[in-house]
Motif scaffolding. Sequence first.
Motif, PDB file in Angstrom:
ATOM      1  N   THR A  23       0.831  -1.203   0.000  1.00  0.00           N
ATOM      2  CA  THR A  23       0.000   0.000   0.000  1.00  0.00           C
ATOM      3  C   THR A  23       0.862   1.248   0.000  1.00  0.00           C
ATOM      4  N   GLU A  24       1.874   1.277   0.865  1.00  0.00           N
ATOM      5  CA  GLU A  24       2.767   2.436   0.936  1.00  0.00           C
ATOM      6  C   GLU A  24       3.489   2.659  -0.394  1.00  0.00           C
ATOM      7  N   LYS A  25       3.979   1.594  -0.989  1.00  0.00           N
ATOM      8  CA  LYS A  25       4.681   1.699  -2.264  1.00  0.00           C
ATOM      9  C   LYS A  25       3.750   2.254  -3.343  1.00  0.00           C
ATOM     10  N   PHE A  26       2.527   1.746  -3.373  1.00  0.00           N
ATOM     11  CA  PHE A  26       1.550   2.202  -4.357  1.00  0.00           C
ATOM     12  C   PHE A  26       1.225   3.677  -4.158  1.00  0.00           C
ATOM     13  N   GLU A  45      -8.363  -1.414   1.563  1.00  0.00           N
ATOM     14  CA  GLU A  45      -9.504  -2.249   1.171  1.00  0.00           C
ATOM     15  C   GLU A  45      -9.618  -2.299  -0.343  1.00  0.00           C
ATOM     16  N   LEU A  46      -9.479  -1.147  -0.978  1.00  0.00           N
ATOM     17  CA  LEU A  46      -9.541  -1.081  -2.436  1.00  0.00           C
ATOM     18  C   LEU A  46      -8.462  -1.949  -3.062  1.00  0.00           C
ATOM     19  N   MET A  47      -7.256  -1.849  -2.533  1.00  0.00           N
ATOM     20  CA  MET A  47      -6.140  -2.605  -3.091  1.00  0.00           C
ATOM     21  C   MET A  47      -6.251  -4.100  -2.825  1.00  0.00           C
ATOM     22  N   SER A  48      -6.949  -4.481  -1.774  1.00  0.00           N
ATOM     23  CA  SER A  48      -7.074  -5.908  -1.483  1.00  0.00           C
ATOM     24  C   SER A  48      -8.146  -6.564  -2.341  1.00  0.00           C
ATOM     25  N   ASP A  49      -8.937  -5.739  -3.018  1.00  0.00           N
ATOM     26  CA  ASP A  49      -9.947  -6.268  -3.923  1.00  0.00           C
ATOM     27  C   ASP A  49      -9.252  -7.068  -5.019  1.00  0.00           C
TER      28      ASP A  49
END
Length: 100
Positions: A23-26, A45-49
């Motif tokens: 997440t931090e990298k993104f 949450e969005l990224m874990s989709d």
Amino acid sequence: MGDEKMGIFKSSEQKQQEKNDRTEKFLKSHGITGLDPQTYSHVRELMSDNNWSAFDHIGAVFSDSTHRSIIDDLDMLTKQNWILMQQNSKIIEELQKNNK
């Protein structure tokens, strides 16, 4: 083997840290830092989709100009959303400073 964990098995803390790192990298790649915890949680949450990574690379699937145009428009809207997110985060930060 006993109580030792094999290298392929990761603890929940390790998995959580990997999610945080991704997440931090993104976020950094999109110029976003210092998000408040609630917004950060929404991004995670969005990224874990499961569809996130598919959407990120969907442009390669479509080759005709109509589909390419749609993908380009969606990409532009996504980038605009990241910009708005960054700006909103800065506004919230400034408002919090002024309310102290």
